[in-house]
Write a protein that holds these residues in place. Structure first.
Motif, short mmCIF file in Angstrom:
data_model
loop_
_atom_site.label_atom_id
_atom_site.label_comp_id
_atom_site.label_asym_id
_atom_site.label_seq_id
_atom_site.Cartn_x
_atom_site.Cartn_y
_atom_site.Cartn_z
N CYS A 191 47.99 33.58 43.80
CA CYS A 191 47.45 34.55 42.85
C CYS A 191 48.56 35.45 42.32
N THR A 192 49.56 35.73 43.16
CA THR A 192 50.69 36.55 42.71
C THR A 192 51.40 35.87 41.54
N GLU A 193 51.65 34.56 41.65
CA GLU A 193 52.28 33.85 40.54
C GLU A 193 51.40 33.88 39.30
N ALA A 194 50.08 33.76 39.50
CA ALA A 194 49.17 33.85 38.36
C ALA A 194 49.27 35.22 37.69
N VAL A 222 42.72 46.05 36.18
CA VAL A 222 41.66 46.54 37.06
C VAL A 222 41.52 45.59 38.25
N LEU A 223 41.25 46.17 39.41
CA LEU A 223 40.92 45.41 40.61
C LEU A 223 39.45 45.60 40.89
N HIS A 224 38.75 44.53 41.24
CA HIS A 224 37.34 44.63 41.63
C HIS A 224 37.29 44.85 43.14
N TYR A 225 37.29 46.12 43.55
CA TYR A 225 37.46 46.45 44.96
C TYR A 225 36.31 45.88 45.81
N GLY A 226 36.70 45.13 46.83
CA GLY A 226 35.71 44.57 47.74
C GLY A 226 34.77 43.57 47.09
N GLY A 227 35.06 43.17 45.86
CA GLY A 227 34.18 42.26 45.14
C GLY A 227 33.14 42.96 44.28
N HIS A 228 33.19 44.30 44.21
CA HIS A 228 32.27 45.03 43.34
C HIS A 228 32.80 45.02 41.91
N ASP A 279 42.29 41.72 38.09
CA ASP A 279 42.61 41.17 39.40
C ASP A 279 41.28 40.93 40.10
N ALA A 280 40.83 39.68 40.04
CA ALA A 280 39.53 39.30 40.60
C ALA A 280 39.69 38.57 41.93
N ALA A 281 40.80 38.83 42.63
CA ALA A 281 41.05 38.16 43.91
C ALA A 281 39.94 38.42 44.92
N ASN A 282 39.33 39.61 44.85
CA ASN A 282 38.22 39.97 45.75
C ASN A 282 36.87 39.49 45.23
N ALA A 283 36.83 38.91 44.05
CA ALA A 283 35.57 38.77 43.33
C ALA A 283 35.31 37.37 42.80
N PRO A 284 35.35 36.33 43.63
CA PRO A 284 35.16 34.97 43.10
C PRO A 284 33.75 34.67 42.64
N ALA A 285 32.78 35.50 43.07
CA ALA A 285 31.40 35.26 42.65
C ALA A 285 30.75 36.51 42.06
N ASP A 332 41.47 39.97 28.74
CA ASP A 332 42.29 38.96 28.09
C ASP A 332 42.80 37.94 29.11
N PHE A 333 43.01 38.44 30.35
CA PHE A 333 43.45 37.58 31.44
C PHE A 333 42.72 37.97 32.71
N GLY A 334 42.52 36.99 33.59
CA GLY A 334 41.95 37.26 34.91
C GLY A 334 42.61 36.36 35.93
N VAL A 335 42.75 36.85 37.15
CA VAL A 335 43.37 36.05 38.21
C VAL A 335 42.50 36.08 39.46
N TRP A 336 42.54 34.98 40.22
CA TRP A 336 41.80 34.85 41.48
C TRP A 336 42.74 34.33 42.56
N SER A 337 42.38 34.60 43.80
CA SER A 337 43.16 34.14 44.94
C SER A 337 42.33 33.23 45.83
N PHE A 338 43.00 32.23 46.41
CA PHE A 338 42.38 31.34 47.39
C PHE A 338 43.25 31.26 48.64
N ASP A 339 43.93 32.37 48.97
CA ASP A 339 44.79 32.34 50.14
C ASP A 339 43.97 32.37 51.42
N HIS A 340 44.64 32.34 52.55
CA HIS A 340 43.97 32.15 53.85
C HIS A 340 42.99 33.26 54.20
#
Length: 378
Positions: A53-56, A123-129, A150-156, A169-177
């Motif tokens: 997600c960092t590279e994204a 913007v970060l979606h804190y805790g998925g909110h 930054d939607a790393a916390n918010a896949p759903a 305009d852009f959004g990113v997600w993470s699938f790390d461990h």
């Protein structure tokens, strides 16, 4: 705090990749991208994978044209990779405050931090909110600013039928461990303009206009190994081993979210009369239950965290305020974030928690509070 749910199905998928003898970027990566695009409800031409997600996030900054002389507004309660991506491109991170209870920025917080040099907002979606991403997106449109989620916390997470990560305009997600659905490491980038994805795919592979290989050989009569470089870029592509795990995990995302919702609801019932718990989501908002946090008076928070640790229950605070990190050189005074940083404690939250685990967390927190005070004045 976090724990992946990996098993025989994921192992079998990896085995299939091994058996194919193609472990680099290939058909499984394409499948993972297509599945996640369908999950979000967007066209495949708007989405690409990355190795993290960092590279994204770094790709998003580059595609957005962020550079020297630009300011980028982002919440101080944010993962450090976003601020690093701003600074690494020669721009200045400008930190805004957050609501002390939701830990998400409001549109008013963002607006107060804008400067004449502001080019983009993160913007970060804190805790998925979801937070006020819809209002912040409208503000950015009104001011002619780019929005990166930054939607790393918010896949759903979503507001209505619109997925978080697709408002900007852009959004990113993470699938790390440590995320909900994992591919061990991996990220996704969404762009409103599909031309950004077309360019992003080149940037993610060393700026090559074409690469040698079987597909190139099919198209070229001779010298299919030649290539041209359009930009000086890094290599940040995903591979089929990680994507195979990610495909299985996306298929299990629904069950993961169901269990997380059960754990969150149980915590709510047990803690509502003892401490401050996460505020309920507004109507039409859907979260991902990535974090569960409680808030305690400052003189109790650290003591309770230590008591829980000694009982075998690990807790933490995510994310330490970036305006307090010396490397970013911020002099901002952000009282909402400071309030949250002194009081917030994130409890274990993942789908692997058994009923016994949840009971241990509940009993542990209650015992820690009882040992420190007869009542918690909120």
């Amino acid at each position: 705090m976090f724990q992946p749910s990996l098993g025989a199905e994921e192992l079998a998928a990896v085995g299939e990749v091994f058996a194919s003898n193609w472990v680099g970027k290939g058909p499984r990566v394409a499948e993972f991208e297509a599945r996640f695009a369908a999950h979000l409800g967007v066209g495949g031409g708007h989405l690409m994978s990355a190795d993290t997600c960092t590279e994204a996030t770094f790709l998003a900054m580059r595609l957005a044209g962020v550079g020297p002389g630009d300011d980028v507004v982002l919440p101080t309660v944010c993962f450090v990779s976003a601020a690093n991506a701003v600074a690494a491109h020669g721009a200045r991170p400008v930190f805004c405050d957050v609501d002390p209870r939701t830990l998400n920025p409001t549109a008013e917080h963002v607006e107060a931090a804008l400067t004449p040099a502001t080019k983009a907002v993160v913007v970060l979606h804190y805790g998925g909110h979801p937070g006020q991403v819809d209002r912040i997106a409208a503000l950015c449109t009104e001011r002619g600013l780019l929005l990166i989620e930054d939607a790393a916390n918010a896949p759903a997470s979503a507001i209505g039928d619109r997925a978080c990560g697709t408002f900007g305009d852009f959004g990113v997600w993470s699938f790390d461990h440590g995320k909900i659905a994992v591919s061990v490491d991996g990220g996704m980038l969404h762009a409103r303009d599909p031309e950004h994805i077309e360019r992003g795919r080149k940037l993610a592979y060393l700026g090559l206009e074409q690469t040698s290989g079987f597909a190139q050989a099919e198209r070229a009569a001779t010298r299919w190994w030649d290539f041209e470089v359009s930009s000086f870029s890094r290599r940040s592509v995903m591979n089929d081993v990680l994507a195979a795990i990610g495909c299985v995990q996306l298929g299990r995302l629904g069950e993961f979210l169901t269990r997380r919702a059960e754990v969150s609801a149980h915590y709510d019932r047990e803690f509502a009369d003892l401490v401050d718990i996460p505020p309920p989501l507004p109507a039409g908002h859907r979260g991902s239950h990535y974090f569960y946090w409680v808030q305690l008076p400052p003189h109790l928070r650290d003591e309770v965290a230590r008591d829980l640790y000694q009982r075998g229950i690990y807790t933490t605070y995510r994310y330490p305020s970036l305006h307090r990190v010396a490397a970013f050189g911020s002099t901002a005074e952000l009282p909402g974030a400071d309030h949250a940083a002194e009081r917030t404690l994130c409890l274990p939250m993942h789908q692997g928690l058994s009923d016994a685990d949840v009971t241990a967390v509940v009993d542990g927190l209650k015992a820690a509070l009882a040992a420190r005070t007869a009542g918690v004045a909120r």
